[in-house]
Structures are given as C-alpha cells and as structure tokens.
Design a protein around this motif. Structure first.
Motif, short mmCIF file in Angstrom:
data_model
loop_
_atom_site.label_atom_id
_atom_site.label_comp_id
_atom_site.label_asym_id
_atom_site.label_seq_id
_atom_site.Cartn_x
_atom_site.Cartn_y
_atom_site.Cartn_z
N ILE A 322 -88.48 39.93 -4.53
CA ILE A 322 -88.02 38.66 -3.96
C ILE A 322 -89.21 37.77 -3.65
CG2 ILE A 322 -86.98 37.61 -1.90
CD1 ILE A 322 -84.93 39.76 -1.90
N TYR A 323 -90.27 38.36 -3.05
CA TYR A 323 -91.45 37.58 -2.71
C TYR A 323 -92.12 37.02 -3.97
CZ TYR A 323 -96.02 36.43 -0.75
OH TYR A 323 -97.17 35.78 -0.40
N GLY A 324 -92.24 37.85 -5.01
CA GLY A 324 -92.86 37.38 -6.24
C GLY A 324 -92.04 36.32 -6.95
N ALA A 325 -90.71 36.50 -6.99
CA ALA A 325 -89.85 35.50 -7.62
C ALA A 325 -89.87 34.20 -6.85
CB ALA A 325 -88.43 36.05 -7.71
N ASN A 326 -89.96 34.27 -5.53
CA ASN A 326 -90.03 33.04 -4.73
C ASN A 326 -91.34 32.30 -4.98
OD1 ASN A 326 -88.52 31.62 -2.46
ND2 ASN A 326 -90.56 31.78 -1.60
N LYS A 327 -92.44 33.03 -5.09
CA LYS A 327 -93.73 32.40 -5.42
C LYS A 327 -93.68 31.74 -6.79
CE LYS A 327 -96.60 33.13 -1.97
NZ LYS A 327 -97.30 31.99 -1.29
N LEU A 328 -93.01 32.41 -7.73
CA LEU A 328 -92.88 31.84 -9.07
C LEU A 328 -92.05 30.56 -9.04
CD1 LEU A 328 -93.60 32.30 -12.06
CD2 LEU A 328 -91.45 33.57 -12.29
N ALA A 329 -91.02 30.53 -8.18
CA ALA A 329 -90.22 29.31 -8.05
C ALA A 329 -91.05 28.17 -7.49
CB ALA A 329 -89.02 29.58 -7.14
N HIS A 330 -91.97 28.47 -6.56
CA HIS A 330 -92.85 27.43 -6.03
C HIS A 330 -93.76 26.86 -7.13
CE1 HIS A 330 -92.49 29.15 -1.68
NE2 HIS A 330 -91.41 28.50 -2.07
N ASP A 335 -87.91 25.04 -4.18
CA ASP A 335 -88.09 25.60 -2.84
C ASP A 335 -87.85 27.10 -2.82
OD1 ASP A 335 -88.79 23.21 -1.71
OD2 ASP A 335 -86.74 22.69 -1.13
N GLY A 336 -86.90 27.57 -3.63
CA GLY A 336 -86.57 28.99 -3.61
C GLY A 336 -85.86 29.37 -2.33
N ILE A 337 -86.13 30.58 -1.84
CA ILE A 337 -85.53 31.05 -0.59
C ILE A 337 -86.31 30.56 0.61
CG2 ILE A 337 -84.84 33.09 0.71
CD1 ILE A 337 -84.47 34.54 -1.87
N PHE A 338 -87.61 30.75 0.56
CA PHE A 338 -88.49 30.31 1.64
C PHE A 338 -89.24 29.08 1.15
CE2 PHE A 338 -88.48 35.01 1.32
CZ PHE A 338 -87.63 35.26 2.38
N ALA A 339 -88.97 27.94 1.78
CA ALA A 339 -89.61 26.69 1.34
C ALA A 339 -91.11 26.76 1.55
CB ALA A 339 -89.02 25.52 2.13
N LYS A 340 -91.84 26.19 0.61
CA LYS A 340 -93.29 26.19 0.68
C LYS A 340 -93.74 25.26 1.79
CE LYS A 340 -97.39 25.69 -2.25
NZ LYS A 340 -97.87 25.34 -3.60
N GLN A 341 -94.63 25.73 2.65
CA GLN A 341 -95.12 24.92 3.76
C GLN A 341 -96.08 23.86 3.27
OE1 GLN A 341 -96.77 27.54 6.68
NE2 GLN A 341 -94.80 28.46 7.23
N ALA A 342 -95.89 22.65 3.81
CA ALA A 342 -96.81 21.55 3.45
C ALA A 342 -98.13 21.72 4.14
CB ALA A 342 -96.16 20.22 3.84
N ARG A 343 -99.20 21.48 3.39
CA ARG A 343 -100.53 21.62 3.97
C ARG A 343 -100.97 20.31 4.62
NH1 ARG A 343 -103.76 24.95 -0.80
NH2 ARG A 343 -102.46 26.83 -0.73
#
Length: 343
Positions: A322-330, A335-343
């Motif tokens: 799940i973590y790897g697939a979410n990173k790939l979606a980013h 956004d995937g499951i866990f939205a990427k935090q803005a820097r």
C-alpha cells in the motif's frame, strides 16, 4: 464702474496618502502578522461536536474490540505458544518461527500461488466494474438502468457457499451444462475439478458475485462529473468515444487510482471461503493460498505460532505494498490514499 473679482479661499494642499495606508483604508484594518483566531476551549469544542462524537462511538468500539486489541495477540508469532500455558508463560523464541516458515516449501508454494491467483484477479477482475459502470451510465432509459443495476449487484449479498453451490449445479460433473453435453453426445468438461483452469474459474466466480457491487463506486464518481463538459464537447463535434476518452476517464482517474491502490494492498487476500470450499475438488496444489495455509497450519495442525507468523508476514507485506503503490500514485500526480504534504 469698477468691478472687483472676489477670489475663493485657497484650499489646503491634499496630502498624498501612501499606497500602504490607502490599501489599509479601503480594505479595512490589516491583520497583524502571526495573529490567530481565538482558540476554543476543550469543553466548548466537546459541546459543539457532541452529536458527531456520539455517532462515532459504535464504529470506534467495533474497531477496538475486533481489530486493534486482537493485534496484540500477534506476540505469539515470536513465541513457542502453548494454549495451556498462555501468552505469559509460553517460551519466547524471537525470529525462529519466521525462519522456519520461510524454509517451509508449503509456505513458499502458498505464497507464489497467492500471487499468481491475485494477478489473475487484478488483470481480469478489476476493469470489469468500470466497464459495467460505463455501460449503465450510457443507458438512456431509467427503468432499464435500475433493472440492470439490481441484477448486477444482487449476487453480492449471497454467501460463498451459495455461489459455489450454484456453479456446481451449473458447471459440475452432474450439472446442467455437462448433462446438456451428454445429451448431445459430447464428453463432459471438468469445469469445477480441473486444476489448470481453476484460476479462470475463480475470476469468473468473483466477477459474477462482486463486480456489480464494485460498479456502484464508479457510478457515484460518474455522477460527480460536470455535465456541461459533455455538452461543450458535443457542441464542438466530439463523438461518444472522444467524450469518454477525454472527459469520462480523466474524471474517473482519481477513483481508479484509489481503488487500484487498495486492491494492491489487499492482493495477498485472494479469498478464504472461496478457496477452502473448492480445495478438495481441485487439490491443494491449485487452491492453496496464504489464508488456507494459515488455517490448516495454525488451527487444524495446532501450529499456532507458525500460523500467527504467516499472518503477520502477510500483513506487513500488504502494508508495504500500500505504501509503495501510494508513493507511485504521487509520482503520477494523484493524491492516492494519503495525500502528499506540501512543502
């Protein structure tokens, strides 16, 4: 007659207002930098959200009792667990159960067979609800659409026992199809007992049972697409296929990515009841997956620690997927499951 011209009194010179003050005058008093809204007390927030919190209590209690508290029992994966001794008095053996597990050829076979069957489900099962949703959305008649939806997701409410019994009555050795083949002078086909075609049979069963139910999510996503986009595209001369390619599928992309991530995370859970009900018919070599291996090793065979180690390893691998697939979606801008935090 001499006329005297009366001069008007000179007006005072207008003071030039700085731009900062002018903006302040028009827009109102400027907020001080770093000022925050008044913080509400915990009691006031509790009073404000009391009804929402009460609605959450049953769901939170269910998760605690049946999901989070049982996680603590995974400690037996690191013990030589004996039921009559209990968790407190059983011998701690560290990683030895995992070493023995990965050296077990039965576990290796179950792991690779799970991945093989999961790949079949991911390739052939995942696109079917999307296709069904597109078909239903294209139907003009509301009555036909409702009838099609009801027929499509009705099998979801049937248990796997009834589903397998239905397929057995239709495709079994003494089922309707094989009896029809005998009447025509043809040899019967072992649909339900052939290990080579078992992956295809599993996919067909899952499509018949769950594809209509999964279609509902895509229908909800289709309803959220702005209808004016289709009208503008039709006015520009775009046909049905171009509207689907350039409007429908891009509108569904976030939902497709989200469901794909969830499916990848659940890829090692290909189904327990479906496989254990057909294990004797096709053999353990074709129907043995991680869930059935855990059951026969831990519950039937009494190897509680080995079964717990297999289940814990499966959970850790699923979380990593799940973590790897979410990173790939980013990486693809979703956004995937866990939205990427803005820097």
């Amino acid at each position: 007659m001499n006329s005297t011209t009366k001069q008007a009194p000179a007006l005072p010179e207008a003071r030039r207002v700085p731009e900062s003050e002018a903006g302040r005058t028009l827009a109102g008093p400027r907020k001080r930098k770093g000022s925050k809204a008044p913080k509400q007390s915990f009691r006031s927030r509790l009073k404000r959200d009391k009804q929402m919190l009460l609605m959450m209590v049953p769901g939170v209690a269910f998760l605690l009792l049946f999901f989070y508290i049982p996680i603590l029992g995974n400690v037996i994966a690191f013990q030589d667990y004996q039921p009559y001794l209990g968790i407190g008095d059983s011998l701690f053996v560290g990683w030895q159960n995992f070493v023995d597990l990965f050296a077990n050829p039965d576990f290796t076979h179950a792991f690779w067979n799970t991945l093989y069957l999961a790949a079949w489900q991911l390739v052939f099962l995942f696109p079917v609800p999307l296709v069904l949703a597109l078909i239903v959305d294209s139907l003009i008649s509301t009555r036909v659409r409702k009838v099609f939806q009801s027929i499509a997701y009705l099998p979801h409410f049937l248990s796997w026992v009834l589903v397998i019994a239905f397929f057995q009555q239709m495709l079994g050795g003494a089922g309707f199809v094989n009896n029809l083949l005998r009447d025509w002078g043809m040899d019967p086909i072992p649909f339900m007992t052939n290990p080579e075609t078992f992956p295809l049979m599993v996919v067909v069963q899952m499509i018949w049972k769950d594809a209509g139910w999964a279609m509902i999510i895509f229908l909800a996503a289709l309803a959220s697409i702005d209808a004016s986009l289709y009208e503008a595209a039709a006015a520009d001369g775009a046909g049905r296929w171009r509207r689907m390619w350039h409007i429908t599928l891009p509108g569904l992309r976030p939902v497709i990515v989200l469901l794909l991530i969830l499916r990848i995370g659940d890829i090692l859970s290909v189904g327990f009841e479906q496989f254990i009900l057909q294990r004797d018919a096709v053999g353990a070599g074709a129907a043995e997956v991680l869930d059935t291996f855990t059951y026969y090793t831990g519950v039937v065979g009494g190897g509680w620690s080995s079964g717990a180690a297999a289940g814990l390893a499966k959970g850790v691998v699923s979380a990593l997927l799940i973590y790897g697939a979410n990173k790939l979606a980013h990486r693809f801008g979703e956004d995937g499951i866990f939205a990427k935090q803005a820097r």
